[in-house]
Design a protein around this motif. Structure first.
Motif, PDB file in Angstrom:
ATOM      1  N   ASN A 110       0.820  -1.219   0.000  1.00  0.00           N
ATOM      2  CA  ASN A 110       0.000   0.000   0.000  1.00  0.00           C
ATOM      3  C   ASN A 110       0.849   1.263   0.000  1.00  0.00           C
ATOM      4  O   ASN A 110       0.488   2.268  -0.622  1.00  0.00           O
ATOM      5  CB  ASN A 110      -1.008   0.013   1.156  1.00  0.00           C
ATOM      6  CG  ASN A 110      -0.399  -0.247   2.506  1.00  0.00           C
ATOM      7  OD1 ASN A 110       0.812  -0.374   2.636  1.00  0.00           O
ATOM      8  ND2 ASN A 110      -1.228  -0.324   3.519  1.00  0.00           N
ATOM      9  N   THR A 111       2.001   1.213   0.652  1.00  0.00           N
ATOM     10  CA  THR A 111       2.917   2.352   0.614  1.00  0.00           C
ATOM     11  C   THR A 111       3.444   2.576  -0.791  1.00  0.00           C
ATOM     12  O   THR A 111       3.448   3.715  -1.291  1.00  0.00           O
ATOM     13  CB  THR A 111       4.103   2.115   1.569  1.00  0.00           C
ATOM     14  OG1 THR A 111       3.616   1.878   2.890  1.00  0.00           O
ATOM     15  CG2 THR A 111       5.040   3.307   1.586  1.00  0.00           C
ATOM     16  N   ALA A 112       3.891   1.507  -1.446  1.00  0.00           N
ATOM     17  CA  ALA A 112       4.441   1.626  -2.798  1.00  0.00           C
ATOM     18  C   ALA A 112       3.378   2.030  -3.802  1.00  0.00           C
ATOM     19  O   ALA A 112       3.634   2.829  -4.710  1.00  0.00           O
ATOM     20  CB  ALA A 112       5.079   0.307  -3.209  1.00  0.00           C
ATOM     21  N   ALA A 113       2.167   1.477  -3.659  1.00  0.00           N
ATOM     22  CA  ALA A 113       1.098   1.809  -4.605  1.00  0.00           C
ATOM     23  C   ALA A 113       0.740   3.285  -4.544  1.00  0.00           C
ATOM     24  O   ALA A 113       0.426   3.901  -5.576  1.00  0.00           O
ATOM     25  CB  ALA A 113      -0.131   0.949  -4.330  1.00  0.00           C
ATOM     26  N   ALA A 114       0.776   3.872  -3.344  1.00  0.00           N
ATOM     27  CA  ALA A 114       0.492   5.307  -3.227  1.00  0.00           C
ATOM     28  C   ALA A 114       1.502   6.126  -4.019  1.00  0.00           C
ATOM     29  O   ALA A 114       1.146   7.110  -4.686  1.00  0.00           O
ATOM     30  CB  ALA A 114       0.503   5.731  -1.762  1.00  0.00           C
ATOM     31  N   ILE A 115       2.755   5.705  -3.977  1.00  0.00           N
ATOM     32  CA  ILE A 115       3.795   6.400  -4.739  1.00  0.00           C
ATOM     33  C   ILE A 115       3.593   6.150  -6.228  1.00  0.00           C
ATOM     34  O   ILE A 115       3.633   7.080  -7.048  1.00  0.00           O
ATOM     35  CB  ILE A 115       5.190   5.922  -4.300  1.00  0.00           C
ATOM     36  CG1 ILE A 115       5.387   6.082  -2.773  1.00  0.00           C
ATOM     37  CG2 ILE A 115       6.274   6.662  -5.077  1.00  0.00           C
ATOM     38  CD1 ILE A 115       5.265   7.494  -2.271  1.00  0.00           C
ATOM     39  N   GLY A 116       3.357   4.904  -6.606  1.00  0.00           N
ATOM     40  CA  GLY A 116       3.174   4.572  -8.013  1.00  0.00           C
ATOM     41  C   GLY A 116       1.932   5.172  -8.619  1.00  0.00           C
ATOM     42  O   GLY A 116       1.871   5.402  -9.834  1.00  0.00           O
ATOM     43  N   ALA A 117       0.927   5.439  -7.786  1.00  0.00           N
ATOM     44  CA  ALA A 117      -0.305   6.076  -8.267  1.00  0.00           C
ATOM     45  C   ALA A 117      -0.153   7.582  -8.391  1.00  0.00           C
ATOM     46  O   ALA A 117      -1.055   8.258  -8.905  1.00  0.00           O
ATOM     47  CB  ALA A 117      -1.464   5.754  -7.324  1.00  0.00           C
ATOM     48  N   GLY A 118       0.960   8.110  -7.911  1.00  0.00           N
ATOM     49  CA  GLY A 118       1.183   9.557  -7.970  1.00  0.00           C
ATOM     50  C   GLY A 118       0.494  10.327  -6.872  1.00  0.00           C
ATOM     51  O   GLY A 118       0.487  11.557  -6.886  1.00  0.00           O
ATOM     52  N   ALA A 119      -0.090   9.624  -5.881  1.00  0.00           N
ATOM     53  CA  ALA A 119      -0.802  10.293  -4.790  1.00  0.00           C
ATOM     54  C   ALA A 119       0.181  10.589  -3.659  1.00  0.00           C
ATOM     55  O   ALA A 119       0.098  10.028  -2.565  1.00  0.00           O
ATOM     56  CB  ALA A 119      -1.949   9.421  -4.295  1.00  0.00           C
ATOM     57  N   VAL A 120       1.109  11.494  -3.925  1.00  0.00           N
ATOM     58  CA  VAL A 120       2.202  11.786  -3.002  1.00  0.00           C
ATOM     59  C   VAL A 120       1.909  13.018  -2.154  1.00  0.00           C
ATOM     60  O   VAL A 120       2.313  13.090  -0.986  1.00  0.00           O
ATOM     61  CB  VAL A 120       3.519  11.981  -3.794  1.00  0.00           C
ATOM     62  CG1 VAL A 120       4.653  12.381  -2.870  1.00  0.00           C
ATOM     63  CG2 VAL A 120       3.887  10.693  -4.526  1.00  0.00           C
ATOM     64  N   GLU A 121       1.195  13.977  -2.710  1.00  0.00           N
ATOM     65  CA  GLU A 121       0.922  15.213  -1.988  1.00  0.00           C
ATOM     66  C   GLU A 121      -0.063  14.971  -0.848  1.00  0.00           C
ATOM     67  O   GLU A 121      -0.842  14.012  -0.861  1.00  0.00           O
ATOM     68  CB  GLU A 121       0.357  16.256  -2.960  1.00  0.00           C
ATOM     69  CG  GLU A 121       1.331  16.618  -4.080  1.00  0.00           C
ATOM     70  CD  GLU A 121       0.677  17.426  -5.175  1.00  0.00           C
ATOM     71  OE1 GLU A 121      -0.529  17.221  -5.425  1.00  0.00           O
ATOM     72  OE2 GLU A 121       1.364  18.265  -5.782  1.00  0.00           O
ATOM     73  N   ASP A 122      -0.052  15.839   0.159  1.00  0.00           N
ATOM     74  CA  ASP A 122      -0.953  15.703   1.301  1.00  0.00           C
ATOM     75  C   ASP A 122      -2.401  15.628   0.846  1.00  0.00           C
ATOM     76  O   ASP A 122      -2.844  16.424   0.010  1.00  0.00           O
ATOM     77  CB  ASP A 122      -0.781  16.881   2.254  1.00  0.00           C
ATOM     78  CG  ASP A 122       0.516  16.811   3.041  1.00  0.00           C
ATOM     79  OD1 ASP A 122       1.210  15.782   2.958  1.00  0.00           O
ATOM     80  OD2 ASP A 122       0.843  17.809   3.729  1.00  0.00           O
ATOM     81  N   TYR A 123      -3.134  14.636   1.375  1.00  0.00           N
ATOM     82  CA  TYR A 123      -4.572  14.431   1.184  1.00  0.00           C
ATOM     83  C   TYR A 123      -4.939  13.887  -0.192  1.00  0.00           C
ATOM     84  O   TYR A 123      -6.118  13.634  -0.461  1.00  0.00           O
ATOM     85  CB  TYR A 123      -5.371  15.717   1.469  1.00  0.00           C
ATOM     86  CG  TYR A 123      -5.057  16.315   2.811  1.00  0.00           C
ATOM     87  CD1 TYR A 123      -5.474  15.693   3.994  1.00  0.00           C
ATOM     88  CD2 TYR A 123      -4.319  17.489   2.928  1.00  0.00           C
ATOM     89  CE1 TYR A 123      -5.177  16.228   5.238  1.00  0.00           C
ATOM     90  CE2 TYR A 123      -4.013  18.036   4.164  1.00  0.00           C
ATOM     91  CZ  TYR A 123      -4.437  17.397   5.319  1.00  0.00           C
ATOM     92  OH  TYR A 123      -4.130  17.931   6.550  1.00  0.00           O
TER      93      TYR A 123
END
Length: 526
Positions: free
Chosen positions: A258-271
């Motif tokens: 789930n940590t890696a998927a957030a990065i790979g999805a581009g959802a890096v910015e707050d919220y």
């Protein structure tokens, strides 16, 4: 012009091993996969073979690198993303002392409950112990027994010979990193569901002796902790030789799925939120605070981005429902069909489901085929088809499966938005399920949010691992990542379906309210 540097990214899920050659900009140059067996034991366990993981990695990587021989010279690092909440006991030489106990395994429930019991118990756990876990970690052990906090006491109590020989308990990610480097370490996020760390400073996660004492685990059996972007060391010589890579190739700690998927999805910015639809499902968003919603089983936990936490809302089974439908209903194993004769369910979803109108001609499906984790944690819940009639078809059932998983995700959105303190208007979607155009539109309509389908969504975990590796090597920054992500399509809610889905969602929640007692009665532990 010199070639772009490359990360060998590893994505180990419950269903199999995937590897990819990914450039710093996120371009996938090569991809290969290898299935991995899921072993269900007679006593209710769920296991996999660590050696099978490793051989699948060598086999898949070897095939991929042989096809892309020219790219091998540009590989600067290996970085992994794996399933989380697994436990591998290893000896001092790094040998696995048995199969890995997976996130689906609940055999440790009674062992954990014995550790958590106290003077003032709430749902089997002492209130003061719960408060200490929540204050220090942001969460607490799952009382279903599904995470390492229960796996380790299970091994200690039920497999004492294994416990005595255990040098370190490793999560899935940690085990792969051990095989790659020879080092016994855990990342800041892989250690989370052992629930033995003080997470109040996201940049300095460390063990807490009082939490370790509550679980009754020997502190010496826990690995050293490192950030997700930490360079553990160089690739072991024998591994480098086997893959025909340079011995100068580095290994970056990486992250769980789930940590890696957030990065790979581009959802890096707050919220910024992303939705992953694979065997299981989750919604995550990076936040600048540690917070816990015990009632909805939500928490923000350590992650790859420095100074940030990741709100993680996990649901037990999403695409796993479709795999079950394919393997046990549509194409049962007893029919002795060859694997090549059984279609990939995700590839035929659009063709089948688009023939059925919104609402699945009245059929409704609840996807709790392996219990649920959030927004309620209840291991006794089970899947169900409702309102079937002689007029319904197989196509209606398939559409109902897709809609039911979307209803379950909508159910989770209310506590997620409360946690974030704002309405979520747009979600980046990734994972195998995100390949289905029809399903993306169903999610948009059911949840009343804009769904942004990340290009090549199946590669999100691997791409996230690659970018974590690139950050660890100093090649890019996390703030660069949103501009590197590309989208295949944007799905907006369709007004004509809104009232229908609102009504069916109300029925979905009513089914839970009225059936939870029945499921508890049918599936309670004897």
């Amino acid at each position: 012009m010199p070639n772009e540097k490359i990360i060998l990214a590893v994505d180990l899920g419950t269903s199999g091993m995937k590897v990819a050659l990914i450039t710093l900009s996120g371009k996938v140059l090569g991809w290969e996969s290898e299935p991995v067996r899921l072993i269900l034991t007679p006593d209710g366990g769920a296991e996999q073979s660590p050696e099978e993981w490793w051989q699948a990695f060598l086999s898949a990587s070897g095939r991929m690198l042989a096809r892309h021989r020219d790219a091998a010279a540009d590989v600067i690092a290996v970085c992994c993303s794996t399933q989380g909440e697994g436990t591998v006991a290893v000896d001092r030489a790094g040998n696995a002392l048995g199969n890995a106990i997976l996130w689906m395994d609940m055999r440790g429930e009674p062992n954990l409950k014995r550790q958590m019991r106290g003077w003032f118990n709430l749902d089997g756990a002492d209130l003061f112990k719960v408060l200490r876990f929540v204050r220090l970690t942001g969460g607490m052990p799952s009382m279903t027994g599904k995470d390492p906090a229960a796996h380790m006491p299970f091994i200690r109590d039920d497999l004492p010979e294994v416990y005595a020989r255990t040098y370190k308990f490793l999560n899935v990610l940690d085990y792969l990193n051990l095989r790659l480097t020879g080092e016994f370490v855990a990342s800041y996020d892989s250690i989370v569901t052992s629930w033995v760390t003080d997470n109040r400073d996201p940049n300095a996660i460390h063990y807490d002796d009082s939490l370790i004492g509550i679980l009754g685990i020997d502190r010496r059996k826990l690995p050293d902790l490192v950030p997700c972007t930490h360079v553990i060391g160089c690739l072991r010589r024998d591994v480098a030789v086997a893959l025909r890579l340079s011995t100068d190739v580095k290994v970056v700690a990486g992250a769980i799925d789930n940590t890696a998927a957030a990065i790979g999805a581009g959802a890096v910015e707050d919220y910024a939120a992303h939705l992953y639809i694979g065997t299981s499902s989750w919604i995550t968003a990076h936040v600048p605070f540690k917070k816990t919603d015990v009632a909805s089983s939500l928490a923000s936990i350590p992650c790859a981005v420095p100074g940030r936490y990741l709100l993680t809302a996990l649901q037990a089974t999403a695409g796993g429902n479709l795999t079950y439908l394919r393997d046990n209903i549509l194409y049962h194993k007893d029919e002795l069909l060859q694997e090549a004769d059984v279609p990939d369910i995700f590839k035929v979803l659009d063709q089948i489901a688009e023939r059925v109108p919104a609402g699945a001609n009245g059929v409704l499906y609840t996807p709790w085929i392996w219990g649920e984790r959030a927004p309620v944690e209840d291991r006794t819940l089970r899947a169900g088809l409702y309102n079937l009639s002689l007029n319904n078809t197989r196509e209606d059932i398939i559409r109902a499966f897709l809609e039911g998983i979307a209803f379950n995700t909508r159910w989770l959105m209310a506590p997620v938005e409360k946690f974030l303190g704002r309405r979520v208007k747009s979600i980046n979607i990734v994972g195998g399920g995100a390949q289905s155009d029809v399903w993306c539109q169903i999610f948009a309509d059911v949840m009343n949010v804009e769904i942004r389908q990340v290009s090549d969504p199946l590669y999100a975990n691997a791409r996230g691992a690659a970018w974590i590796g690139a950050v660890g090597m100093g090649e890019i920054r996390f703030e660069d990542i949103p501009n590197l992500v590309q989208f295949r399509m944007i799905y907006s809610p369709q007004a004509r379906n809104r009232a229908l889905y609102d009504e069916k969602f109300a029925v979905f929640k009513q089914i839970y309210t009225q059936m939870k007692g029945v499921y508890a009665r049918l599936n309670r532990t004897k």
